[in-house]
Design a protein around this motif. Sequence first.
Motif, PDB file in Angstrom:
ATOM      1  N   PRO A   5       0.716  -0.550  -6.716  1.00 34.72           N
ATOM      2  CA  PRO A   5       1.607  -0.054  -5.741  1.00 34.72           C
ATOM      3  C   PRO A   5       1.923  -0.554  -4.283  1.00 34.72           C
ATOM      4  CG  PRO A   5      -0.232   1.419  -6.072  1.00 34.72           C
ATOM      5  CD  PRO A   5      -0.296   0.075  -6.832  1.00 34.72           C
ATOM      6  N   ARG A   6       2.721  -0.609  -3.609  1.00 34.33           N
ATOM      7  CA  ARG A   6       3.004  -1.039  -2.231  1.00 34.33           C
ATOM      8  C   ARG A   6       2.503  -0.132  -1.345  1.00 34.33           C
ATOM      9  NH1 ARG A   6       8.574  -3.355  -0.518  1.00 34.33           N
ATOM     10  NH2 ARG A   6       7.156  -4.064   1.174  1.00 34.33           N
ATOM     11  N   LEU A   7       1.650  -0.688  -0.599  1.00 35.53           N
ATOM     12  CA  LEU A   7       0.858   0.115   0.468  1.00 35.53           C
ATOM     13  C   LEU A   7       1.348  -0.223   1.799  1.00 35.53           C
ATOM     14  CD1 LEU A   7      -2.667  -0.377  -0.499  1.00 35.53           C
ATOM     15  CD2 LEU A   7      -1.451   1.598  -1.187  1.00 35.53           C
ATOM     16  N   SER A   8       1.307   0.969   2.720  1.00 37.55           N
ATOM     17  CA  SER A   8       1.832   0.974   4.070  1.00 37.55           C
ATOM     18  C   SER A   8       0.752   1.150   4.945  1.00 37.55           C
ATOM     19  CB  SER A   8       2.997   1.918   4.277  1.00 37.55           C
ATOM     20  OG  SER A   8       3.405   2.061   5.675  1.00 37.55           O
ATOM     21  N   PRO A   9       0.664   0.408   6.204  1.00 39.78           N
ATOM     22  CA  PRO A   9      -0.533   0.622   7.061  1.00 39.78           C
ATOM     23  C   PRO A   9      -0.201   2.179   7.491  1.00 39.78           C
ATOM     24  CG  PRO A   9       0.928  -1.261   7.590  1.00 39.78           C
ATOM     25  CD  PRO A   9       1.639  -0.806   6.318  1.00 39.78           C
ATOM     26  N   LEU A  10       0.898   3.073   7.375  1.00 40.72           N
ATOM     27  CA  LEU A  10       1.004   4.384   7.687  1.00 40.72           C
ATOM     28  C   LEU A  10       0.130   5.013   6.848  1.00 40.72           C
ATOM     29  CD1 LEU A  10       4.844   4.478   8.428  1.00 40.72           C
ATOM     30  CD2 LEU A  10       2.892   4.315  10.181  1.00 40.72           C
ATOM     31  N   GLU A  11      -0.151   4.788   5.686  1.00 48.40           N
ATOM     32  CA  GLU A  11      -0.937   5.544   4.490  1.00 48.40           C
ATOM     33  C   GLU A  11      -2.142   4.998   4.673  1.00 48.40           C
ATOM     34  OE1 GLU A  11       1.100   4.703   1.058  1.00 48.40           O
ATOM     35  OE2 GLU A  11       3.074   5.674   1.699  1.00 48.40           O
ATOM     36  N   CYS A  12      -2.763   4.313   5.503  1.00 49.19           N
ATOM     37  CA  CYS A  12      -4.208   3.916   5.641  1.00 49.19           C
ATOM     38  C   CYS A  12      -5.086   4.646   5.629  1.00 49.19           C
ATOM     39  CB  CYS A  12      -4.469   2.874   6.931  1.00 49.19           C
ATOM     40  SG  CYS A  12      -6.002   2.234   7.010  1.00 49.19           S
TER      41      CYS A  12
END
Length: 146
Positions: A5-12
């Motif tokens: 899945p594509r991860l976002s820094p906002l979901e770190c």
Amino acid sequence: MTTAPRLSPLECTCFRVRSAARRVTQIYSRHLAPVGLKISQFSLLGHVAAQGPVSIGRLSELLSTDRTTLTRNLRPLLADGLVERANSGDRRRHELVATPAGRALFKRALPLWAEAEHEVRETLGGKLTGELHEALDRSMEKLAAL
């Protein structure tokens, strides 16, 4: 073939854990300010007082922190005469002990810490506090292997 899945820094995960830790630290620091201790110093002083003579290596294990960070956090306690180095019988190894002044300050700080603990638990509620403790304990067990 499945794609990650594509991860976002906002979901770190690290950011979220550190943000929560900073907020909780602010609450404890506010309560401990009258005795001049930070929560990290309170915890260190409490562990040294409870363990009696304790080596830096053992204290590092107990607190799940590296020796460099531990040494840096110990400096003010040593400089203020709250903790002192004691000979362990092995010239290569020193142990730490709480001084009478350190024990007295810890005793004065304990009710302030309890107020902070109560504030956090009351704000989160019993159910969420319990779930948080369980999640943190399980996380530490799993992450210890890395």
